[in-house]
Design a protein around this motif. Structure first.
Motif, PDB file in Angstrom:
ATOM      1  N   ALA A 165      -1.529  10.262  -4.872  1.00  0.00           N
ATOM      2  CA  ALA A 165      -2.349   9.069  -5.080  1.00  0.00           C
ATOM      3  C   ALA A 165      -2.120   8.032  -3.997  1.00  0.00           C
ATOM      4  N   ALA A 166      -3.079   7.110  -3.933  1.00  0.00           N
ATOM      5  CA  ALA A 166      -2.951   5.905  -3.130  1.00  0.00           C
ATOM      6  C   ALA A 166      -3.018   4.712  -4.067  1.00  0.00           C
ATOM      7  N   TRP A 194      -5.990   5.344  -6.973  1.00  0.00           N
ATOM      8  CA  TRP A 194      -6.921   6.466  -6.796  1.00  0.00           C
ATOM      9  C   TRP A 194      -6.115   7.711  -6.496  1.00  0.00           C
ATOM     10  N   GLY A 195      -6.480   8.835  -7.127  1.00  0.00           N
ATOM     11  CA  GLY A 195      -5.766  10.065  -6.826  1.00  0.00           C
ATOM     12  C   GLY A 195      -6.053  11.185  -7.789  1.00  0.00           C
ATOM     13  N   HIS A 196      -5.175  12.185  -7.761  1.00  0.00           N
ATOM     14  CA  HIS A 196      -5.268  13.362  -8.618  1.00  0.00           C
ATOM     15  C   HIS A 196      -3.895  13.641  -9.218  1.00  0.00           C
ATOM     16  N   LEU A 249       0.861  -1.181   0.000  1.00  0.00           N
ATOM     17  CA  LEU A 249       0.000   0.000   0.000  1.00  0.00           C
ATOM     18  C   LEU A 249       0.894   1.226   0.000  1.00  0.00           C
ATOM     19  N   ARG A 250       0.820   1.997  -1.080  1.00  0.00           N
ATOM     20  CA  ARG A 250       1.692   3.160  -1.277  1.00  0.00           C
ATOM     21  C   ARG A 250       0.830   4.421  -1.312  1.00  0.00           C
ATOM     22  N   VAL A 251       1.129   5.383  -0.430  1.00  0.00           N
ATOM     23  CA  VAL A 251       0.325   6.597  -0.312  1.00  0.00           C
ATOM     24  C   VAL A 251       1.233   7.816  -0.341  1.00  0.00           C
ATOM     25  N   GLY A 252       0.900   8.782  -1.200  1.00  0.00           N
ATOM     26  CA  GLY A 252       1.662  10.023  -1.260  1.00  0.00           C
ATOM     27  C   GLY A 252       1.910  10.462  -2.687  1.00  0.00           C
ATOM     28  N   ARG A 253       2.830  11.386  -2.842  1.00  0.00           N
ATOM     29  CA  ARG A 253       3.163  11.939  -4.173  1.00  0.00           C
ATOM     30  C   ARG A 253       4.105  10.971  -4.883  1.00  0.00           C
TER      31      ARG A 253
END
Length: 481
Positions: free
Chosen positions: A203-204, A219-221, A174-178
């Protein structure tokens, strides 16, 4: 005349560009000294995909000391970096419709990153990047040109840890961040590497790997990059989520045939096409890609379909690509003779309530300079790769360019309209000739020269502005450790 202008551009480049070159040459000297002591595996497009755990039980010297640094009871740190100095010269940008710098201009990109594996289950990755330009005069400096200093990437990752020596990749992560993202041949998601400033996502991602297949959720922007220091921010106008799966079709020979599927649900506000309408572009994009190599043959087939809405209109668009070739591995220069074919849909009728223009979303540019994107373009032609020496690589290809739909125009990077579809009913855009030369001084230093000449065909010559042949050349020196 053209050669004189190119030469003049080199001679009149600003002092800051000269300093950048001198700095790069100094790094070259240091890298050469390091290379003599240790040989790395090939560097990857995304630094966080590199894994240097194999250095843990070796005598680390030179370069290896930076790639594996024991840190903490169970952790280790890896450092990396890049310097790229590029001279950009364009003759008749937009086939004479866009302003250009007659003497060209300089680009400089610096990146440095650190990958800290706290323990087998926790990882932190960070990257700082700085990019700037010199002697750019005919248009405002944009964020793809200059980004003073920015957190280009910064994410935390938790995982199931290493399973065994035969399965070193965690089952799930699970990778979260820029983070910068690339999938497949990057026809839909790409970190925008040719540009001076790369593009990340906030994104995550949930990634899963096992012996027969791998995949994940996203999921992200997109990140809105700006020219100042530490001022990039999440772009709320560009949202995406999706899923990806990758399956080798032959367990005994995974490189022969690999099937990939990618689904993306995207929302892009303030999109404009050649009809001048501005609206919110929402698309469901599904890609299926089959690729592989065996006994000298290689192939890459990808089919992409899009459905959704643009304002009050429905979206129905597509793209199909086939790259294939054969490498004569036993012959001198190891020639690979190939063929490229790609077609992307364009809008069929501005008044039928549908938008048929293919949107590559966050795709890699069809050419290094971003002079034309693939929407409403089909091209085909031969492709030749030569390797005269182990250090020298040469790619030459010639493509006939045509409009897919006679009711839609053609576009440059950033969706700038080169020529609207209403200009005339001609199909032929022109002929693109590309030469890309890469010379590898050592494992850390490469010199590239990329040149693109595209003739202006009947579609570009007839209109409010008579199109002119476009020429681009970019020599650039890259240093990586």
């Amino acid at each position: 005349m053209k050669r004189e202008r190119i030469r003049h551009g080199w001679l009149t480049a600003g002092e800051s560009a000269r300093q950048a070159v001198v700095g790069s040459l100094l790094l070259w000297t240091c890298s050469s000294a390091v290379a003599a002591q240790s040989t790395p595996p090939p560097f990857k497009l995304l630094g966080y995909e590199e894994d240097y755990r194999y250095l843990a039980d070796t005598d680390r010297v030179g370069w290896a000391r930076l790639k594996y640094i024991p840190a903490g009871e169970h952790g280790w740190l890896s450092l990396g970096g890049e310097s790229r100095t590029l001279y950009d010269y364009r003759d008749h940008p937009g086939f004479g419709r866009f302003a250009g710098d007659s003497d060209g201009y300089w680009q400089q990109r610096l990146r440095v990153w650190g990958d800290y594996r706290v323990n087998p289950n926790l990882r932190v990755f960070g990257e700082l990047a700085s990019s700037f330009v010199s002697d750019l005069q005919t248009r405002p400096v944009q964020s793809v040109d200059r980004n003073t200093l920015e957190l280009a990437q910064g994410f935390a990752e938790i995982s199931s840890g290493e399973l065994s020596s035969s399965q070193p990749t965690p089952t799930w992560r699970l990778r979260v961040g820029r983070q910068q993202i690339a999938y497949g041949w990057q026809r839909l998601l790409d970190p925008r590497d040719p540009a001076n400033s790369r593009m990340p996502f906030d994104a995550a991602r949930l990634l899963y790997t096992q012996s027969r297949w791998s995949g994940g959720l996203l999921w992200g922007h997109a990140v809105e990059t700006r020219i100042g220091g530490f001022d990039d921010r999440t772009n709320d106008a560009q949202r995406l989520w999706g899923a990806h799966v990758e399956v080798p079709l032959l367990a005994s020979a995974p490189k022969v045939a690999k099937l990939e599927a990618l689904y993306l649900d995207t929302e892009q506000k303030n999109r404009r096409y050649s009809n001048g309408v501005i609206g919110e572009d929402r698309r469901h994009t599904l890609s299926a890609r089959l690729s592989g190599a065996d006994k000298g043959w290689d192939y890459d087939l990808e089919l992409i379909g899009q459905r959704g809405s643009f304002g009050e209109q429905q979206v129905r668009a597509w793209q199909g690509t086939l790259f294939a070739g054969y490498t004569f591995d036993q012959s001198a220069w190891k020639p690979r003779l190939g063929f490229r074919l790609e077609a992307s849909s364009g809008d069929r009728d501005a008044n039928d309530g549908e938008v048929n223009t293919f949107n590559g979303l966050f795709s890699r540019a069809s050419v290094f300079d971003g002079s034309m994107i693939t929407s409403n373009v089909r091209y085909f032609g031969p492709d030749l790769v030569l390797k005269p020496t182990p250090k020298l690589w040469l790619n030459v290809y010639v493509l006939a360019l045509q409009r897919q739909s006679l009711d839609d125009g053609i576009y440059a990077a950033g969706w700038r309209v080169i020529q609207p579809g209403s200009a005339n009913r001609e199909r032929d855009i022109g002929v693109r000739k590309v030469i890309w030369l890469k010379y590898r001084f050592n494992d850390f230093v490469t010199l590239d020269v990329y040149a693109n000449h595209t003739s202006a065909g009947p579609f570009l010559r007839q209109g409010a502005t008579r199109g002119q042949d476009y020429f681009y050349i970019a020599p650039y020196l890259t240093l990586r450790f």
